[in-house]
Design an enzyme around this catalytic site. Structure first.
Site, mmCIF file in Angstrom:
data_model
loop_
_atom_site.group_PDB
_atom_site.id
_atom_site.type_symbol
_atom_site.label_atom_id
_atom_site.label_comp_id
_atom_site.label_asym_id
_atom_site.label_seq_id
_atom_site.Cartn_x
_atom_site.Cartn_y
_atom_site.Cartn_z
ATOM 1 N N GLU A 299 -68.639 22.198 -63.296
ATOM 2 C CA GLU A 299 -67.674 21.583 -63.837
ATOM 3 C C GLU A 299 -67.939 21.946 -65.433
ATOM 4 O O GLU A 299 -69.006 21.341 -66.022
ATOM 5 C CB GLU A 299 -68.022 20.164 -63.699
ATOM 6 C CG GLU A 299 -68.109 19.289 -62.361
ATOM 7 C CD GLU A 299 -66.493 19.288 -61.584
ATOM 8 O OE1 GLU A 299 -65.424 19.588 -62.708
ATOM 9 O OE2 GLU A 299 -66.334 18.988 -60.578
ATOM 10 N N HIS B 194 -59.272 24.016 -57.113
ATOM 11 C CA HIS B 194 -58.192 22.924 -57.500
ATOM 12 C C HIS B 194 -57.237 23.601 -58.464
ATOM 13 O O HIS B 194 -57.776 24.012 -59.367
ATOM 14 C CB HIS B 194 -58.858 21.781 -57.988
ATOM 15 C CG HIS B 194 -59.935 21.162 -57.291
ATOM 16 N ND1 HIS B 194 -61.225 20.637 -57.474
ATOM 17 C CD2 HIS B 194 -59.725 20.483 -55.677
ATOM 18 C CE1 HIS B 194 -61.620 19.881 -56.461
ATOM 19 N NE2 HIS B 194 -60.478 19.988 -55.690
ATOM 20 N N HIS C 198 -65.304 24.673 -61.782
ATOM 21 C CA HIS C 198 -64.077 23.502 -62.051
ATOM 22 C C HIS C 198 -63.820 23.129 -63.255
ATOM 23 O O HIS C 198 -64.785 23.267 -64.102
ATOM 24 C CB HIS C 198 -64.383 22.609 -60.912
ATOM 25 C CG HIS C 198 -64.296 22.759 -59.474
ATOM 26 N ND1 HIS C 198 -63.430 22.221 -58.518
ATOM 27 C CD2 HIS C 198 -65.174 23.779 -58.733
ATOM 28 C CE1 HIS C 198 -63.564 22.661 -57.348
ATOM 29 N NE2 HIS C 198 -64.730 23.774 -57.465
ATOM 30 N N GLU D 243 -57.099 23.218 -62.291
ATOM 31 C CA GLU D 243 -58.468 23.309 -63.230
ATOM 32 C C GLU D 243 -58.439 24.755 -63.734
ATOM 33 O O GLU D 243 -58.729 25.916 -63.249
ATOM 34 C CB GLU D 243 -59.522 23.188 -62.073
ATOM 35 C CG GLU D 243 -59.499 21.449 -61.917
ATOM 36 C CD GLU D 243 -60.351 21.034 -60.853
ATOM 37 O OE1 GLU D 243 -60.326 19.920 -60.479
ATOM 38 O OE2 GLU D 243 -61.477 21.836 -60.816
#
Ligand code: ZN
Length: 324
Positions: free
Chosen positions: A211, A51, A148, A54
């Site tokens: 994450e 992404h 991410h 990010e």
């Protein structure tokens, strides 16, 4: 010029030089294969920027690449480094046409041709090519960390999502994740189009989507907030596996249902800024669309990635149960 600018201007390839003990090959834009001359039994894939907005993991990987180039970080792995979606990174957008992390495992064929469907195909090809290298093909320990940052706030700031696997999750991998001081693990219950699912399913890799915190624009990240991740990455790249947990016990969750948006009139009945891992009361109707609704049934009362604004057919949230 800094390495991030060089990456954006397609000049990183020429600017970086590695010690003679490492054989470096660029397999595609933003995809660097590093093979130690002395053959290794361990293989590692590190991907960031799948992404484009990010940013912190991209900055962490840039740091790591420069340390490998300077020789200040030893490499004990067959390593594939991937800057996932460079065009989206340049524009500080999650994606240009469609979400890249829904397209792996051939699912890119279900999307109209565009930046991300091309890139998904290309990344699948380079991963396949990487696993054809004799040292990589023979490797016994295979890990993939896809880094991410989350869009929304989270009750657990750092967590890893493990793709659904029919086989057991390797205990050394789970142990390392625990040592990295992330707050929670989430085990998926179904196959999906994520990059980590692709490497797990097709190449028997221990994979996860990590994450590591909240997304901010390039240059605005306080990288000291990611110290545990920096240390953990250096630890794994150098093949030390010495990191030990310092935070309280890591929580574990399992996905039990996915909320899929099928209609324009789909509604999520929670505030827009609901944090990841928020607990919801038993019996609460969390989402609805004509002829379908989702009710919270205890103990499956945690919500992850709630987002009503996804495209039709995409996931608008995951319901989790906590494991003890
Ligand atoms: Zn992401």
């Amino acid at each position: 010029m800094d390495l991030l600018t060089l990456l954006f201007e397609k000049k990183l390839e020429k600017a970086l030089h590695f010690p003679p003990a490492l054989k470096a090959s660029w397999l595609a834009e933003g995809v660097l294969q590093l093979l130690p001359q002395e053959s290794k039994a361990d293989t590692l894939i590190l991907s960031v920027g799948i992404h484009g907005n990010e940013t912190a993991p991209v900055e962490l990987l840039i740091q790591l690449v420069s340390q490998l180039a300077l020789g200040s970080l030893p490499l004990q792995h067959n390593l594939l480094l991937i800057f996932g979606n460079v065009p989206a990174m340049r524009e500080n957008k999650r994606y240009i046409d469609n979400d890249l992390n829904r397209m792996f495992g051939g699912r890119h064929q279900n999307f109209p041709s565009g930046n991300e469907s091309q890139r998904a195909m290309e990344l699948e090809t380079v991963v396949r090519q990487f696993f054809r290298e004799p040292a990589v093909r023979a490797s016994t320990r295979r890990w993939h960390l896809d880094l991410h940052t989350a869009i929304r706030g989270s009750c657990h700031e750092q967590f890893a999502l493990l793709p659904f696997q029919a086989r057991e999750y390797a205990s050394d991998f789970l142990q390392w994740l625990e040592g990295s001081d992330i707050d929670a693990l989430v085990f998926h219950n179904a196959a999906g189009g994520t990059f980590s699912h692709f490497t797990s399913e097709h190449f028997n890799v221990e994979s996860c989507t990590m994450e590591v915190g909240k997304a901010r624009p390039f240059g605005q990240n306080d990288l000291s907030r990611f110290n545990n991740i920096t240390l953990a990455l250096r630890d794994v790249v150098a093949g030390s596996f010495l990191i030990k947990r310092e935070k309280p016990i890591m929580k574990r969750y399992r996905v039990i249902d996915a909320i899929i948006k099928q209609e324009d009139s789909f509604r999520l009945h929670i505030p827009e800024d609901t944090k990841n891992f928020t607990a919801l009361p038993d019996g609460f109707e969390i989402a609805s669309q004509p002829n379908q609704f989702w009710k919270i049934t205890s103990p499956a009362n945690f919500i992850l990635f709630p987002n009503a604004h996804v495209a039709i057919g995409q996931r608008a949230g995951l319901l989790l149960v906590q494991l003890t």
